[in-house]
Structure formats: structure tokens, C-alpha cells
Design a protein around this motif. Structure first.
Motif, PDB file in Angstrom:
ATOM      1  N   VAL A  11       0.839  -1.199   0.000  1.00  0.00           N
ATOM      2  CA  VAL A  11       0.000   0.000   0.000  1.00  0.00           C
ATOM      3  C   VAL A  11       0.874   1.250   0.000  1.00  0.00           C
ATOM      4  CG1 VAL A  11      -1.751   1.284   1.271  1.00  0.00           C
ATOM      5  CG2 VAL A  11      -1.876  -1.203   1.167  1.00  0.00           C
ATOM      6  N   PHE A  55      -4.475  -3.483  -4.942  1.00  0.00           N
ATOM      7  CA  PHE A  55      -5.932  -3.481  -4.856  1.00  0.00           C
ATOM      8  C   PHE A  55      -6.539  -4.237  -6.034  1.00  0.00           C
ATOM      9  CE2 PHE A  55      -4.457   0.354  -2.714  1.00  0.00           C
ATOM     10  CZ  PHE A  55      -5.093   0.239  -1.490  1.00  0.00           C
ATOM     11  N   TYR A 115      -8.365  -4.837  -0.960  1.00  0.00           N
ATOM     12  CA  TYR A 115      -6.919  -4.993  -0.840  1.00  0.00           C
ATOM     13  C   TYR A 115      -6.539  -6.446  -1.123  1.00  0.00           C
ATOM     14  CZ  TYR A 115      -2.333  -5.102   1.387  1.00  0.00           C
ATOM     15  OH  TYR A 115      -1.000  -5.260   1.631  1.00  0.00           O
TER      16      TYR A 115
END
Length: 228
Positions: A93, A107, A165
Motif C-alpha cells: 500500500v 488493490f 486490498y
């Protein structure tokens, strides 16, 4: 009702001088006094001290053997389930937030196309909608990175991360639990992604238990529906 009391709170201490008749209430008082609580044959004891060693890299063992078993200190250990937590793999991330990785490495978003909900209502997921969602994921990644830099814990900051995610997980089944899983997730109106996972799993089920798989495919596979 009369019970045996362990005066020192240790249910493994079988010395006669440690035994006395008493009540359930007295047993609880003994446990509180000795700071120990018996649970399924084990004993909880108070923490004597805590030492901080800082942050270090730790490792998880996964076994390639089909049974996923190994022996550790004379105990059979079974990695029956493992899933990456946000707090342990947030690097993806952060890399997205810094522009080092593409958004879709961290994602997952469905492709553009026609879809339907569990009640059969159809809708179209457009390229414009998908691009907006990708940008929303990017902004969430940036907010997550900023929160960490400001000192927020991973458990707190991860609340900003979309549920799409990407995660890696390992799970093992016995035959009964696997068929139960397929009953729930290989249904016509189950979530699309879990149906696709079941499709990928099914050939392995056929190789593993061919006779059961043949019966299941004839009688149960894909025939049920989830409740509305």
C-alpha cells in the motif's frame, strides 16, 4: 456441590498436601489469590516480567507436504490457516502511495462489464466508474501512509484501506469441511470471486477424492442458492 481444591492454584500439583475439599466459590478464590486460572487442564499464571527487544524480522513456517504437518518440540504443528494481515504487508500500500507500484498490485477491482447482485438485478460497471474507484484506492493508500508517518498504529490506520486490498492466504480442509465450503460458496448466487476460486479448486477435488467428487457433482454441485 463439593469440589477438590488445589490450594496453590496449580491443578498439576498432585501432592496430597495441596488437596482439600471445598466449593466452586472457594476454588475461584484460590485462583484469584494465586493469580492462576485453570482452563481445560492448563494453568494460566501471572506475568513475571516484560522485556522489550525492539522490532525484529519474524518468520512463519509453511510445509509443502500435503498434510501440512511438522513436529516441533514433540508436538504436531499444523498450519491449517494463514492469512496476511494488513499490518504485516502494508508495504504494498505504501509503495502505491509513493508511486513505486501500480495501484492494482495492491488493490483488486472487477473488470469492466455486466454484473448482477444476488437477487438477479443486473448492472454495468463502466470504465469511468472503475477509474474513479482506482483513484479512490490511491487516495486511501496516501492517507494510510500519512497516518503511519504521524504515529498512528497499523491496526488503526488500516481502517482507511478498501476491502479490495489484495491478500495471500493458505487454508487446508478435510473432505467433509471442503464439501461444506463448496455447499456455501459454489452456489449460483454466491459472490463472483469466491465462485471463481471454487472453480479453480474443483479439479483438485476430483483428483483427490474422485468417487466422492463424482457423487457431489451429480447431486449437489452448483445446485443450491444462498438466502436473499
Amino acid at each position: 456441590q463439593v469440589e477438590v481444591r488445589n490450594l496453590n492454584g496449580n491443578s498439576f500439583d498432585n501432592r496430597l498436601e495441596n488437596f482439600v475439599w471445598g466449593s466452586s466459590k472457594e476454588n475461584k478464590i484460590d485462583n484469584i489469590r494465586n493469580n492462576s486460572f485453570s482452563c481445560n487442564g492448563g494453568v494460566f499464571v501471572g506475568i513475571e516480567s516484560i522485556e522489550k527487544f525492539g522490532k525484529e524480522i519474524t518468520y512463519d513456517i509453511e510445509v509443502e507436504h500435503p498434510e501440512h504437518n511438522f513436529i516441533a518440540n514433540g508436538l504436531v504443528v499444523h498450519n491449517s490457516f494463514d492469512v496476511q494481515s494488513y499490518r504485516y504487508c502494508s508495504g504494498k500500500v505504501i509503495a502505491v502511495a509513493e508511486g513505486k507500484e501500480d495501484i492494482e498490485t495492491a488493490f483488486y477491482l472487477r473488470p469492466v462489464g455486466e454484473y448482477s447482485d444476488r437477487q438477479g438485478k443486473k448492472y454495468y460497471y463502466s470504465a469511468e466508474q472503475r477509474e474513479q474507484d482506482l483513484q479512490w484506492c490511491l487516495e486511501a493508500a496516501k492517507k494510510y501512509k500519512l497516518d503511519l508517518e504521524l504515529g498512528m498504529s497499523e491496526e488503526h490506520a488500516r481502517g482507511k484501506i478498501p476491502f479490495d486490498y489484495r491478500q495471500h492466504f493458505v487454508v487446508s480442509f478435510n473432505c467433509r469441511s471442503l464439501l461444506h465450503f463448496l455447499d456455501l460458496r459454489f452456489k449460483k448466487n454466491a459472490q463472483l470471486e469466491i465462485q471463481k476460486l471454487c472453480e479453480l479448486m474443483w479439479p483438485h477435488v476430483q483428483d483427490w477424492v474422485p468417487n466422492i467428487a463424482e457423487w457431489y457433482e451429480k447431486n449437489r454441485l452448483g445446485k443450491g442458492k444462498l438466502s436473499p
